[in-house]
Enzyme design. Sequence first.
Site, PDB file in Angstrom:
ATOM      1  N   GLN A   9      26.455  46.495  43.726  1.00 38.51           N
ATOM      2  CA  GLN A   9      26.611  46.614  42.276  1.00 38.51           C
ATOM      3  C   GLN A   9      27.742  47.564  41.911  1.00 38.51           C
ATOM      4  O   GLN A   9      28.393  47.396  40.887  1.00 38.51           O
ATOM      5  CB  GLN A   9      25.303  47.057  41.629  1.00 38.51           C
ATOM      6  N   HIS A  56      31.129  46.006  41.024  1.00 35.58           N
ATOM      7  CA  HIS A  56      31.389  45.189  39.830  1.00 35.58           C
ATOM      8  C   HIS A  56      32.487  45.768  38.956  1.00 35.58           C
ATOM      9  O   HIS A  56      33.398  45.059  38.542  1.00 35.58           O
ATOM     10  CB  HIS A  56      30.110  45.014  39.009  1.00 35.58           C
ATOM     11  N   GLU A 101      18.658  47.854  35.431  1.00 39.56           N
ATOM     12  CA  GLU A 101      18.856  46.398  35.389  1.00 39.56           C
ATOM     13  C   GLU A 101      18.229  45.782  36.653  1.00 39.56           C
ATOM     14  O   GLU A 101      17.488  44.826  36.585  1.00 39.56           O
ATOM     15  CB  GLU A 101      20.359  46.107  35.340  1.00 39.56           C
ATOM     16  N   HIS A 102      18.568  46.361  37.798  1.00 43.32           N
ATOM     17  CA  HIS A 102      17.979  45.909  39.066  1.00 43.32           C
ATOM     18  C   HIS A 102      17.240  47.054  39.725  1.00 43.32           C
ATOM     19  O   HIS A 102      17.770  48.161  39.783  1.00 43.32           O
ATOM     20  CB  HIS A 102      19.055  45.461  40.061  1.00 43.32           C
ATOM     21  N   ASP A 113      21.565  37.570  42.391  1.00 41.55           N
ATOM     22  CA  ASP A 113      22.834  37.357  41.678  1.00 41.55           C
ATOM     23  C   ASP A 113      23.293  35.916  41.774  1.00 41.55           C
ATOM     24  O   ASP A 113      23.975  35.421  40.883  1.00 41.55           O
ATOM     25  CB  ASP A 113      23.934  38.243  42.284  1.00 41.55           C
ATOM     26  N   HIS A 158       0.719  33.300  -5.334  1.00 44.59           N
ATOM     27  CA  HIS A 158       0.089  33.050  -4.031  1.00 44.59           C
ATOM     28  C   HIS A 158      -1.393  32.725  -4.234  1.00 44.59           C
ATOM     29  O   HIS A 158      -1.939  31.774  -3.683  1.00 44.59           O
ATOM     30  CB  HIS A 158       0.174  34.300  -3.133  1.00 44.59           C
TER      31      HIS A 158
HETATM   32  N1  LIG Z   1      24.416  42.727  33.049  1.00 45.34           N
HETATM   33  C1  LIG Z   1      24.672  41.575  33.604  1.00 45.34           C
HETATM   34  O1  LIG Z   1      23.825  40.714  33.679  1.00 45.34           O
HETATM   35  C2  LIG Z   1      26.029  41.295  34.159  1.00 45.34           C
HETATM   36  C3  LIG Z   1      26.324  40.127  34.884  1.00 45.34           C
HETATM   37  C4  LIG Z   1      27.626  39.908  35.359  1.00 45.34           C
HETATM   38  C5  LIG Z   1      28.630  40.840  35.084  1.00 45.34           C
HETATM   39  N2  LIG Z   1      28.296  41.978  34.400  1.00 45.34           N
HETATM   40  C6  LIG Z   1      29.273  42.944  33.990  1.00 45.34           C
HETATM   41  O2  LIG Z   1      30.244  42.276  33.210  1.00 45.34           O
HETATM   42  C7  LIG Z   1      31.413  43.041  33.212  1.00 45.34           C
HETATM   43  C8  LIG Z   1      32.611  42.120  33.356  1.00 45.34           C
HETATM   44  O3  LIG Z   1      33.719  42.837  32.933  1.00 45.34           O
HETATM   45  P1  LIG Z   1      35.214  42.355  33.132  1.00 45.34           P
HETATM   46  O4  LIG Z   1      36.108  43.352  32.498  1.00 45.34           O
HETATM   47  O5  LIG Z   1      35.397  42.025  34.564  1.00 45.34           O
HETATM   48  O6  LIG Z   1      35.310  40.955  32.408  1.00 45.34           O
HETATM   49  P2  LIG Z   1      35.106  40.510  30.908  1.00 45.34           P
HETATM   50  O7  LIG Z   1      35.338  39.032  30.914  1.00 45.34           O
HETATM   51  O8  LIG Z   1      33.824  40.988  30.360  1.00 45.34           O
HETATM   52  O9  LIG Z   1      36.260  41.226  30.096  1.00 45.34           O
HETATM   53  C9  LIG Z   1      37.612  40.847  30.235  1.00 45.34           C
HETATM   54  C10 LIG Z   1      38.234  40.805  28.876  1.00 45.34           C
HETATM   55  O10 LIG Z   1      38.168  42.101  28.256  1.00 45.34           O
HETATM   56  C11 LIG Z   1      39.206  42.190  27.319  1.00 45.34           C
HETATM   57  N3  LIG Z   1      39.869  43.489  27.407  1.00 45.34           N
HETATM   58  C12 LIG Z   1      40.313  44.091  28.536  1.00 45.34           C
HETATM   59  N4  LIG Z   1      40.906  45.264  28.229  1.00 45.34           N
HETATM   60  C13 LIG Z   1      40.832  45.399  26.895  1.00 45.34           C
HETATM   61  C14 LIG Z   1      41.256  46.404  25.974  1.00 45.34           C
HETATM   62  N5  LIG Z   1      41.869  47.502  26.409  1.00 45.34           N
HETATM   63  N6  LIG Z   1      41.005  46.232  24.648  1.00 45.34           N
HETATM   64  C15 LIG Z   1      40.360  45.116  24.217  1.00 45.34           C
HETATM   65  N7  LIG Z   1      39.954  44.131  25.040  1.00 45.34           N
HETATM   66  C16 LIG Z   1      40.179  44.277  26.365  1.00 45.34           C
HETATM   67  C17 LIG Z   1      40.211  41.105  27.627  1.00 45.34           C
HETATM   68  O11 LIG Z   1      40.226  40.183  26.583  1.00 45.34           O
HETATM   69  C18 LIG Z   1      39.688  40.447  28.889  1.00 45.34           C
HETATM   70  O12 LIG Z   1      39.802  39.038  28.832  1.00 45.34           O
HETATM   71  C19 LIG Z   1      31.294  44.045  34.345  1.00 45.34           C
HETATM   72  O13 LIG Z   1      31.075  45.315  33.764  1.00 45.34           O
HETATM   73  C20 LIG Z   1      30.050  43.580  35.099  1.00 45.34           C
HETATM   74  O14 LIG Z   1      29.362  44.652  35.647  1.00 45.34           O
HETATM   75  C21 LIG Z   1      27.055  42.210  33.924  1.00 45.34           C
HETATM   76  N1  LIG Z   2      25.069  41.607  39.460  1.00 48.87           N
HETATM   77  C1  LIG Z   2      25.610  41.008  38.251  1.00 48.87           C
HETATM   78  C2  LIG Z   2      24.650  41.305  37.136  1.00 48.87           C
HETATM   79  O1  LIG Z   2      24.568  42.647  36.867  1.00 48.87           O
HETATM   80  C3  LIG Z   2      25.803  39.532  38.377  1.00 48.87           C
HETATM   81  C4  LIG Z   2      26.747  39.040  39.397  1.00 48.87           C
HETATM   82  C5  LIG Z   2      27.547  37.952  39.336  1.00 48.87           C
HETATM   83  N2  LIG Z   2      28.204  37.823  40.499  1.00 48.87           N
HETATM   84  C6  LIG Z   2      27.804  38.795  41.289  1.00 48.87           C
HETATM   85  N3  LIG Z   2      26.918  39.551  40.607  1.00 48.87           N
HETATM   86 ZN   LIG Z   3      26.270  41.479  41.208  1.00 50.40          ZN
END
Ligand SMILES: NC(=O)c1ccc[n+]([C@@H]2O[C@H](COP(=O)([O-])OP(=O)(O)OC[C@H]3O[C@@H](n4cnc5c(N)ncnc54)[C@H](O)[C@@H]3O)[C@@H](O)[C@H]2O)c1
Ligand SMILES: N[C@H](CO)Cc1c[nH]c[nH+]1
Ligand SMILES: [Zn+2]
Length: 880
Positions: free
Chosen positions: A704, A707, A773-774, A807, A866
Amino acid sequence: MLVPLVDISNQQLSVDFIKSLDLIGEIILRIPDFSDTSLLTQFLEKHQLDTYWLFSVKEIVPDDIENIIQFLDQGAQKVIIPVSKILTNDYTFALPADRLAVSLNSRDLCDEELIKKLAGLVSGYLVTDVELKSISGNFFQDLNNFIQNVQKNTILSGSIAKVGIILQETNNIKYSSDLVQQLSTISADLVVPIKYLTLDSDNNLLNVADALTCTLKSDRPDGLFITVVVDERGVALGVVYSSAESVREALKTRTGVYQSRKRGLWHKGATSGSVQELKKIEVDCDGDTLKFTVKQFGTGFCHLNTRTCFGESKGLIALEETLQNRKISAPSGSYTQRLFQNPDLLHSKIMEEADELRSATTKDNIAWETADLLYFALVKCVANDVSLTDVEAHLDKRAKKITRRPGNAKPQWDISSKKTTETDNNAKDKQTPVNIQCKSDTIKMQKFKLSEIDSIKRTSLLKRPIINSDDIMARVRPIVNDVRNKGDTALIEYTAKFDKVQLNTPVISAPFPPEAMALDDVTRCAIDKAYENIYKFHDAQYDRSTLVVETMPGVVCSRFSRPIERVGLYVPGGTAVLPSTALMLGIPAKVAGCKEIIIASPPRKDGTVVPEVLYVAHKVGASKVLLAGGAQAIAALAYGTESVPKVDKICGPGNQYVTAAKMLAQNDSSAMIAIDMPAGPSEILVIADNSSIPKYVASDLLSQAEHGTDSQVVLISVSLTPEHLANIEREIHEQASRLPRVDIVRESISKSFILQVNNIKEALEFSNDYSPEHLILHMDEAEKLVDGVKNAGSVFVGAYSPESCGDYASGTNHTLPTYGYARMYSGVNTLTFLKHITAQKLTKQGLKDLGHTVMRLAEIEGLEAHRNAVHVRIHDIEND
Ligand SMILES: NC(=O)c1ccc[n+]([C@@H]2O[C@H](COP(=O)([O-])OP(=O)(O)OC[C@H]3O[C@@H](n4cnc5c(N)ncnc54)[C@H](O)[C@@H]3O)[C@@H](O)[C@H]2O)c1
Ligand SMILES: N[C@H](CO)Cc1c[nH]c[nH+]1
Ligand SMILES: [Zn+2]
C-alpha cells in the site's frame, strides 16, 4: 594515517593531551557501551571534539541504535561495531552503511566467506582488532592476504572501502615504533589506531609525535618531508619541509614549525609576526608528504607579504579578510563600517538582497544578486566573529546528518501554498531534489510505544497525513466551476494542463474499437478470472426479491430495489493506471443493472486509454469512456458537458483533487449528485505478533505504501521481540529498496509508523479508533480476532491473505473508505449502485384500525391536511 584510540573511562586524560591527538587525526573513542552515553556526553563536552569515531565491544541492543544515530548526527564520523553483532543482529542495518566500521579479530582475517558477506553490508571500514601479544610470525602475511581479499571484494561489490588496525597493548607488550614501521609497509590504505595511549607524565606530545613520524618515509637525500601548508579552508598557502624534530616542535607548540634547509628549525612568523596556529597534521597516502592545516595570522604566508606563495587570495576568502580588516580599522566613510555600526541597516539589506535573489532569473542576474547577498551575510558573520570556516563546518556537519529535517518553509515564507494552480509536472519536479538527497537513507517507519505516549500523541497518530483541505478545495473549486460553465472546452484545457495531452474530443463511445482493447492472452485471462470472482461475490450481494411485511392486519409494507440509472466511475491514472479499479466499480454497476455506465480515467500521453481499461469497460457494458482525470473529470460527470452526459452518482477512488471535487459536487444541491464515499490515498494497518512472518508483514505494508506519497501504512507490533521487529524493519528496507517505485515508498514510509503495544486488546482498540481502509491480521489465530473488529474497510485474515488479493481478484471490492471514514461508510458493493423503494397497501379494515393513530400524531404536529386525508376515508368506511 594514524587514528589514535583512547579509552574514555580513563580519568587521567587531560584536555591538552586529547587536543594533541586531535592534531594528528580523528580520534577513536572507546566507550563502555552504547546504552549509557552519559560518560561520553561529559567527555565530549570537556574536550570539544569535532570529529571522532565511536567504538564499543559490548552487546548492542535495538534501543542503542537511536543513541548511536544521535552521536552520528552530532559529530561522530563512524561507529565501530564488532563483526558478530553485524552478522547476527539485523537491526544494525538501521545505521548508514558508509558510517559503519566493523571490527574483526585476527582469526577473522583468513575467513574469505566472512569478508564476502561483509562486502555487501558495510561501505565504511573493516578494522582488525589485534592484541599485540597475538602478533605472531604469520600475522603480517595474513594481514596482507586480508587486505587483498577486501580489495577484491570491494571491487566486486563496490562497498568496503578501507582497512584499519586497532592495536591492543597489553600489560607486558607495548606498542613500539618498530611495529609501526613494519605496519607502515603493509598498505597505503591503512588506519593504525594506537590503543591505550595514555598520558605520559614526562612528555606525552613527543610520544604522539614519534608515533606519527615513524610512519613517514622520505625519498629525499636530506631525509626531510615535503610539507604542504593549507589554510582552514584547504587553500594552499605554500610548500615547505619538515623533519621529525620540527613535527615534534609543531605539535608541542601547536604552531607552524618547519625545517628550513638553510636555517634549521623554523618557527613560522617568529620574526615577521605572521604566525600560524596549527589545526591539523596529516600524512599523505604513501607516507612521504605532510599536510599542515593552519590558521594564518598577519600579512600572509609568503615572504613577499602575500597571503599565499601563489599570490593574493580571491573570492570569499579575500572578502572575509577585507571585512576583518575593516572591522579593526576602516577608512572614513566606509560603507562596511556603517553596516557594522548599524545592525538594523544590515538586517534590512540582507532581506532586500534575499528578495532580489528570489526574483532573479537570468544567469548573470542570479550570480550578481547572490554576490550581494553573500557580502551582507559575511558582514553579519564578521561583525559577530563568525568565520567562513565556522560556516563551512556547519555545512560539512549537515552533509553527514542522518535524521533529516522536513525542510518546509516557515508559514510566513511558504509561497508554495499560495500558488493555486500548480501542474502535476511541476509538483513532480519539486520532489526530485528531495528524492536525490534521501537516496542512501534507510527506509524506515517511525516507532512509538503505546505505553510511552500521551493521549494527545495517540490522537495525532490516528490522523492521516492529509494536506490542508482548504488549500486543496481552493485549487479544485475554480476547475469545477470552469468545467461547469465552459463544458468540453475547459475539460480539454485542463487535460492539456495537468495531463499534458491535447485532445480533440474527450470521449470515446461504445462500441469500442477492438484494436483499442486488444490484449495478450495472459492478460486477458487474468482479467477474465478476476472478473469472474468479483462478479460472483457481488452478484451474491444482490437480493432481487421484494421484502414484504404485514405490520398489522391489513397493513402491508414492502421494499424493492432499482438500479441507479446513470453512474460515473472514476478510475485513477495519475501515478499508476488501475484497470482493477474499473473492474471493482464496473462489475457491481453491471450486476445492479445501471443503464448508463461512464468510465472516466486520465488519458495516456498519446491521448488514448489503456487497452486493459477499455476491455473492462467493454465487459461491464460501459457506454462511454471519458478521457479525463482529476477534478475536471468529476465536474464533467457531475454537471455534464456537450459530450459527457450528466450522471446521478459518481463512484471511485482518486487523489486529493478527485476526492475534493466529489465532495464539492455532492454539497452543491443544484448538481443533484450522489457519491459513494471519500476514498482517498490508500492505507493499511497490520497487526502482527511473534507468529508473523517478517517478510510477509513487510510486503503487505509496502504494497500500500507504493500507491502514492500520501499513502500511510501502520504496523501494530503486539509484544514483538526486538529481533522480530528488527527483522520486519530490515525486510521493509530491503524489499523497498528493490522496488521500482522506491521514491514514492520512501516518502510514504516516512509518514508511516510502528506502534508497539503489549497485548491484542490494545492493538484492536487502536485499530478500531484508526478505522483503516485495510486491516491485516498477521497472527496464528487471526480468525478469532475478527469478532473484535468494529471499524475497517476490509479485513485480511492470516498470513496467506495478502491485501493484493483483495485489490485484484479474490472477489471483494477494493474501493474502500479511507481517512477513518470506515467508521461510518462501507466500501463499494452492489448496494452502492442500487436504491431502495418502499411501498404499502392498506385494506379498508387496515386503515380503520391504524387511522386513529395517524390522526392523533398529525394533530400533535398541527398538520391538519395530514389528519384530514385519513379522516375523510374513515368517515366513509364508518358510514358504509
Ligand atoms: N481508496 C481506494 O479504494 C483506492 C483505490 C485505488 C487507488 N486509490 C488511491 O487513488 C489515488 C490515485 O491517485 P493518482 O494521482 O495516481 O491518480 P488520479 O487519477 O486520482 O489523479 C490524477 C489526476 O490528478 C490531477 N492533478 C494532478 N496534479 C494536480 C494539481 N496540481 N492540481 C490539480 N489537479 C491535479 C490531474 O488531472 C490528473 O489527471 C492514490 O492516492 C491511491 O492511493 C485509492
Ligand atoms: N489498494 C488500492 C485501494 O486502496 C487498490 C488497488 C488497485 N490496484 C492496486 N491496488
Ligand atoms: Zn493496492
